[in-house]
Structures are given as C-alpha cells and as structure tokens.
Write a protein that holds these residues in place. Structure first.
Motif, short mmCIF file in Angstrom:
data_model
loop_
_atom_site.label_atom_id
_atom_site.label_comp_id
_atom_site.label_asym_id
_atom_site.label_seq_id
_atom_site.Cartn_x
_atom_site.Cartn_y
_atom_site.Cartn_z
N GLY A 156 0.82 -1.21 0.00
CA GLY A 156 0.00 0.00 0.00
C GLY A 156 0.85 1.26 0.00
N HIS A 157 0.28 2.34 -0.53
CA HIS A 157 1.03 3.58 -0.70
C HIS A 157 0.32 4.74 -0.02
CE1 HIS A 157 3.90 1.91 -3.62
NE2 HIS A 157 2.94 1.01 -3.70
N ASP A 158 1.02 5.35 0.92
CA ASP A 158 0.57 6.56 1.63
C ASP A 158 -0.68 6.31 2.49
OD1 ASP A 158 2.59 8.34 1.28
OD2 ASP A 158 1.69 9.46 -0.35
N TRP A 159 -1.09 7.36 3.20
CA TRP A 159 -2.10 7.18 4.24
C TRP A 159 -3.40 6.61 3.71
CZ3 TRP A 159 -6.96 9.23 4.24
CH2 TRP A 159 -7.19 10.37 3.45
N HIS A 160 -3.68 6.86 2.42
CA HIS A 160 -4.95 6.40 1.83
C HIS A 160 -5.12 4.89 1.96
CE1 HIS A 160 -2.97 9.65 -0.54
NE2 HIS A 160 -3.97 10.28 0.02
N THR A 161 -4.02 4.18 2.13
CA THR A 161 -4.09 2.71 2.20
C THR A 161 -3.80 2.20 3.62
OG1 THR A 161 -1.73 2.38 1.68
CG2 THR A 161 -3.23 2.61 -0.18
N GLY A 162 -3.59 3.11 4.56
CA GLY A 162 -3.12 2.71 5.89
C GLY A 162 -4.03 1.72 6.60
N LEU A 163 -5.36 1.90 6.46
CA LEU A 163 -6.25 1.00 7.22
C LEU A 163 -6.20 -0.43 6.69
CD1 LEU A 163 -9.52 2.87 8.25
CD2 LEU A 163 -7.30 2.74 9.39
N ALA A 164 -5.72 -0.63 5.46
CA ALA A 164 -5.60 -2.01 4.95
C ALA A 164 -4.82 -2.86 5.94
CB ALA A 164 -4.87 -2.00 3.59
N PHE A 165 -3.77 -2.27 6.51
CA PHE A 165 -2.86 -3.04 7.37
C PHE A 165 -3.52 -3.34 8.72
CE2 PHE A 165 -0.69 -0.56 4.23
CZ PHE A 165 0.13 -1.49 3.63
N ALA A 166 -4.32 -2.39 9.19
CA ALA A 166 -5.05 -2.63 10.45
C ALA A 166 -6.13 -3.70 10.24
CB ALA A 166 -5.68 -1.32 10.92
N TYR A 167 -6.90 -3.57 9.16
CA TYR A 167 -7.95 -4.56 8.91
C TYR A 167 -7.34 -5.95 8.70
CZ TYR A 167 -11.22 -0.65 8.05
OH TYR A 167 -11.99 0.47 8.17
N LEU A 168 -6.20 -5.99 7.97
CA LEU A 168 -5.56 -7.28 7.72
C LEU A 168 -5.16 -7.95 9.02
CD1 LEU A 168 -3.34 -6.78 4.56
CD2 LEU A 168 -4.93 -8.67 4.97
N ARG A 169 -4.71 -7.14 9.95
CA ARG A 169 -4.30 -7.71 11.24
C ARG A 169 -5.49 -8.40 11.90
NH1 ARG A 169 -4.58 -6.09 16.53
NH2 ARG A 169 -2.81 -6.61 17.87
N GLU A 170 -6.65 -7.76 11.82
CA GLU A 170 -7.84 -8.34 12.44
C GLU A 170 -8.37 -9.54 11.66
OE1 GLU A 170 -9.17 -7.01 15.52
OE2 GLU A 170 -7.10 -6.30 15.30
N LEU A 171 -8.35 -9.43 10.33
CA LEU A 171 -8.89 -10.52 9.50
C LEU A 171 -8.00 -11.76 9.54
CD1 LEU A 171 -10.07 -8.70 6.22
CD2 LEU A 171 -11.46 -9.47 8.14
N VAL A 185 5.76 5.03 2.36
CA VAL A 185 5.46 6.42 2.71
C VAL A 185 6.03 7.33 1.63
CG1 VAL A 185 5.83 8.25 4.40
CG2 VAL A 185 5.59 5.87 5.17
N HIS A 186 5.16 8.02 0.92
CA HIS A 186 5.63 8.99 -0.06
C HIS A 186 5.72 10.37 0.56
CE1 HIS A 186 5.36 6.37 -3.65
NE2 HIS A 186 4.54 5.72 -2.86
N ASN A 187 4.94 10.59 1.58
CA ASN A 187 4.98 11.90 2.24
C ASN A 187 4.36 11.77 3.62
OD1 ASN A 187 4.91 14.59 2.98
ND2 ASN A 187 4.48 15.28 0.90
N LEU A 188 5.20 11.87 4.65
CA LEU A 188 4.73 11.67 6.02
C LEU A 188 3.86 12.83 6.51
CD1 LEU A 188 5.13 9.55 8.31
CD2 LEU A 188 6.97 11.00 9.18
N ALA A 189 3.93 13.95 5.79
CA ALA A 189 3.19 15.13 6.26
C ALA A 189 1.68 15.00 6.06
CB ALA A 189 3.70 16.37 5.52
N PHE A 399 11.19 20.24 2.98
CA PHE A 399 11.43 18.79 3.04
C PHE A 399 11.02 18.18 1.70
CE2 PHE A 399 7.12 17.08 3.49
CZ PHE A 399 6.41 18.17 3.99
N GLU A 400 11.61 17.06 1.37
CA GLU A 400 11.33 16.43 0.07
C GLU A 400 11.60 14.94 0.15
OE1 GLU A 400 9.37 16.53 -2.71
OE2 GLU A 400 10.17 18.56 -2.83
N PRO A 401 10.55 14.14 0.30
CA PRO A 401 10.74 12.69 0.43
C PRO A 401 11.63 12.12 -0.69
CG PRO A 401 8.50 13.27 0.97
CD PRO A 401 9.14 14.54 0.51
N CYS A 402 11.30 12.42 -1.93
CA CYS A 402 12.23 12.08 -3.01
C CYS A 402 12.37 13.28 -3.93
CB CYS A 402 11.74 10.86 -3.81
SG CYS A 402 12.87 10.50 -5.18
N GLY A 403 11.26 13.68 -4.56
CA GLY A 403 11.32 14.70 -5.60
C GLY A 403 11.59 14.02 -6.92
N LEU A 404 10.80 14.36 -7.91
CA LEU A 404 11.00 13.77 -9.24
C LEU A 404 11.49 14.79 -10.25
CD1 LEU A 404 7.85 11.47 -9.30
CD2 LEU A 404 10.24 10.75 -9.14
#
Ligand code: ADP
Ligand code: GLC
Length: 506
Positions: A156-171, A185-189, A399-404
């Motif tokens: 998963g990529h960035d916060w939009h997918t964060g709950l996948a990991f919590a739900y997976l833990r429960e499932l 994490v593409h951007n922690l901010a 700050f710049e996680p990577c920058g393209l």
C-alpha cells in the motif's frame, strides 16, 4: 521468486495525478512485472480512472464490515446515507495493459477533480470512508476474496491505504491466508487523521485504537495504522528514511518510526523513460541528447516566446514546476527574484496551491513581465516544455521525500538547484570546485533553509554559466546519470522477499 503483489494506491499517471505518487504508480508496477512479479493494482473508481480502464472479468461484491463470516465490529459499515454496497471490477489500464481492480462505492468516488480536496481546497467530508473502503477492499483481496488470485504481498502507498494493514491484522486471525505486507510512505506530512467518533463507522475496534495502535492524540490516524501494522515500511529515498526517524521531519510519528527502524527501508524513486526522455519526448520536438543540444536551445527559445519573455539564449532561465506549497520552500523565492533578474536571469513558474505563494509570485511576474512568467494550474505538456527548455530547475524544498522534477531536470540537462534534504540530497551533487574537478557535479545544492543560502546557490549558477565549457561538462554528466526503475524494483523485490514466509520465497 514470482510473488503475486496487490499494489494499492489512490492515483496513477496519466489517468489521475496530483503529484509524484501517480508517476510512481505508473512506473513501478511495470518495472516489477519486468522482473517477473505478478502485479495487480487496486484503485478507487474515480471517474478519470474508470475512463482509462478496459473492463474484463466478473463483478465481485464487497461485504461490509461485520458481514457473516467476518469478525464482528471490524471493517467499514454499510452506510445508510450512501446506501453503500461496494463492488470490485477487474480490468486493465487501457494504455499500459496493467491489470487493475477498480473499487466502486456508490456516492464515494463519482466526483471529478482532485481525489482528496473539494473545489474550495478542503478535504472531502467523507474522505475517511473513501479510503477506509479502499483499505478494506485490499484486506479482503489479501485474505482470499477472489480465490483465483490471492496476493502473497499487499503493498500500500501513503495514508490512503493505511487502514488495509489494520484490517488485515484483524482478518488474519481467522483467515486461511495472510499476505505479507509492505507500506510505502511517499509523504509523512499527509497523515489521514480523523475524528475518533468515526471508529464505529469505520469498524476500528478497541484492539486497534490505542497508543500502540492507530490512535494518534485521541484521533484515528490512517498513516499510523500503516506504520504500526505493516511487516515492512519503505520510503522513497535513503535520506528521507533517516530524516523521518528524527523530531524535525518526523511529523509527530518519529517515535513510531524509531521503533520500527529495523523494518524501514529507503528506496529511491526512478525516472520513467517512456515519459521523460529528451530523445523521444513527443511533447518536445525535435529531441536532443548530450551530444545534440540544438533541440534544447530551440525548446528554450520557444518557451521564452510562448510565455512572452524577452528572447535570448544568454538569459539564464530558471524554472519551477511544482505544487506551490510550504513543503516546496517556494516562499523563499520572491525574495531573490530581484537579484535573479538583475543578474540577467529569467524565471518561469508552473503550479498552483497556497494563495499567499501564488500572490507573491504574481507580483514578481507583474513587476518583471519580460523576465518572469507565472502559469497557474496543472499542465502536463507545458511541464515537459519547461523542463526541456529551462537551464536550471529550482527545488528549494523545506522537506522532500524524493522529488521527481530534479531527476527529470538532470535527464534533460536542466541543472537542479536544490536544498540538501531528503531525496534531493541523494540525487544532486553541488558544483563546488572539488566536485567540478572530479566530474561528479550535477547541480547546485544549498544547506540551511534560508534566503541567504538560496541566493548564494543562484550566484553559483550564474558563475558556472560564465564558464560555458564547464557548464556543458556538468550538463553532460547530469544527462548521463540514470535513475532507473529497474534498480528500484529490484530493491522492492528484496523487501518483499524479506517479509514473505520462507517457503514462499523460491
Ligand atoms: P510531489 O509529489 O511532492 O508534488 P514530485 O517531484 O515527486 O513532487 O512530483 C511532482 C510531479 O507532478 C512531477 O511529475 C511534476 O512534473 C508534476 N507537476 C507538478 N506540478 C505540475 C503542474 N502544475 N503541471 C504539470 N505537472 C506538474
Ligand atoms: C510525494 C513527495 C515527493 C515524492 C513523491 C513520489 O508526493 O512529496 O517528494 O517524489 O511523493 O514518491
């Protein structure tokens, strides 16, 4: 090893893009496929994404949290206001043939424009639900919802997918299959922090909502869920991986990241050669390379003409192609424009964002109409034209996680002028005398986030320009550098292998 990887994200170029995340989602999956990985994407069915996908295969209904056979109280609840009965459709991205699952949820994704913000720049009021369902879909696919393709890895990529990991833990407790998990994490901010009152609606039981879980100062943090419940965490440059374990760049999550340091990897992004390549960029003709630079000179002349700037090859042309936000450090820029113009330079800016930054840049353009051009908005062809035609690309980021764009600049012989932070520090080498002497220089780098430092980096650019042979040598070196996706994909594969059960790795 040929793992099956479910690649979960919220945007993909060219279908839907707000920033570099979309570029990565377009380039990394094919690079993984080239290494033999069986990748499928999972994205919300935003209208522009749907329009770019050719559907195939049956519809798969998505049970809501608490449905029969699923643990009670886990997962988003069917919502009466939206009458939600979400489903998945299988297909392929029409242009790239990449397999994709589209997540449909009536009322949640059928809106044009920015996927995260409404017309007035505010987060959509149902943002938490939008991305809880994305995480839930990932978790269900990860535990075998579609029996004919069960992923070994959910990535998963960035916060939009964060709950996948919590739900997976429960499932995973009751499931036959538990995938390995990687969170990038593409951007922690941007953290996806929501009111704790949404807990019931999102199906986040007590076992998840506590200090060592996804609770963050009394609220729900999607980002923290990803950081706590994934098997491995990656971020998009080695320097940013180090920076986010400290208080200054840790956005309040540095403690969590320190706890997980052994499982945190920095993998530098790459450049998609199919999109950013000066030799055969359809948006920049004629093409050019380090030995044939006429095309670059022409691109500069055309850019000056198109944007109404005074013509002249001798004008050192600086460029910004960026979201105009605090992160990018562009509020330092107006303070140096006078000197930049007095030294015979020009500035083109393409972007949009923060109203105060837009206004300050607008005033610069009004003051120097022949030397400074501002284009507000998002314009893909113009972005290519600017990166090809300019002499220097500016990223004075806070700050710049990577920058393209600095990587695109290097490829097009447009020397990056950057602050030494995150991925910028990992990719650009300053034109100091010793770096010029050993041939490693590729741009201009300043350290402290101060106008004074930016100013002296600009002066170094003007100074180098007065020595055309050296400028050309630096340009040649920059254009020869390769930040390929194959290298990055190989590193991701190594991370997948590190979290997969030993018997599944061969
Ligand atoms: P971020 O993801 O933080 O915005 P990146 O440098 O990783 O920064 O990626 C930005 C991407 O968005 C690049 O592909 C860049 O060319 C593109 N981009 C940024 N602003 C614009 C704009 N106004 N018009 C067109 N493309 C843009
Ligand atoms: C984020 C970061 C940027 C990075 C991009 C892709 O948007 O701000 O630095 O390049 O993600 O990983």
């Amino acid at each position: 090893m040929t793992p099956k990887v479910l690649y979960v994200c919220s945007e993909v170029f060219p279908l839907l893009k707000t920033g570099g995340l979309a570029d990565v989602s377009a380039a990394l999956p094919p690079a993984l496929v080239a290494l033999g990985v069986d990748v499928r994407l999972l994205l919300p069915a935003f209208p522009s994404v749907v329009a770019g996908v050719t559907l195939e295969g049956p519809t798969l209904q998505l049970p809501a949290g608490g449905s029969p056979g699923l643990p009670a109280g886990v997962g988003p609840q069917a919502h009466s206001a939206h009458g939600l009965a979400p489903w998945l459709r299988e297909g392929r991205i029409t242009d790239s043939d990449m397999p994709v699952w589209l997540l449909h949820a009536p009322g949640l994704y059928e809106r044009a424009g920015n996927p995260y913000l409404d017309g007035s720049g505010q987060p959509w009021p149902d943002s938490a639900e939008q991305f809880a369902w994305l995480g839930w879909a990932a978790a269900l696919l990860g535990t075998g919802l579609n029996a004919s393709w069960i992923p070994d890895v959910v990535h998963g990529h960035d916060w939009h997918t964060g709950l996948a990991f919590a739900y997976l833990r429960e499932l995973a407790h009751g499931a036959d299959h538990r995938p390995a998990t990687v969170f990038t994490v593409h951007n922690l901010a941007y953290q996806g922090v929501f009111d704790a009152q949404l807990r019931d609606l999102l199906g986040l039981p007590d076992g998840l909502f506590h200090l060592q879980g996804l609770e963050f100062h009394g609220q729900i943090s999607f980002m923290k869920a990803g950081l706590k419940y994934s098997d491995a965490i990656t971020t998009v440059s080695p320097t940013y991986a180090r920076e986010i374990t400290g208080a200054e760049q840790g956005c309040g999550l540095d403690g969590v990241l320190r706890q997980r340091q052994a499982h945190l990897h920095g993998i530098l992004n790459g450049v998609d050669d199919a999109v950013w390549n000066p030799q055969d960029d359809p948006l920049v003709q004629p093409g050019f390379d380090a030995d044939h630079r006429r095309g670059k000179a022409l691109a500069k002349a055309r850019l000056q003409q198109r944007l109404g700037l005074e013509p002249g090859a001798g004008k050192l042309l600086f460029a910004v192609v960026s979201r105009l936000i605090e992160q990018k450090g562009l509020h330092l820029l107006p303070g140096v424009v006078e000197e930049l113009v007095e030294r015979g330079g020009q500035l083109v800016v393409l972007g949009s964002g923060d109203a105060a930054i837009e206004q300050a840049l607008r005033e610069c353009a009004q003051r120097y109409p022949d030397q400074v051009a501002l284009t507000l908005g998002y314009d893909e062809p113009l972005a290519h034209h600017i990166i090809a035609g300019a002499d220097v690309i500016l990223l004075p980021s806070r700050f710049e996680p990577c920058g393209l764009t600095q990587l695109y600049g290097l490829r097009y012989g447009t020397l990056p002028l950057v602050r030494a932070v995150g991925g910028l520090a990992d990719t650009v080498v300053d034109c100091s005398l010793e770096n010029l002497a050993d041939g490693s220089a590729s741009g201009f780098v300043f350290q402290a986030f101060e106008e004074r430092e930016l100013r002296s980096a600009l002066r170094r650019a003007f100074a180098l320009r007065r020595r055309p042979a050296e400028w050309r040598a630096v340009q040649r070196h920059a254009m020869g550098l390769r930040f390929g996706w194959e290298r990055a994909a190989t590193e991701y594969l190594r991370v997948y292998a590190s979290v997969m059960p030993i018997e599944e790795r061969s």
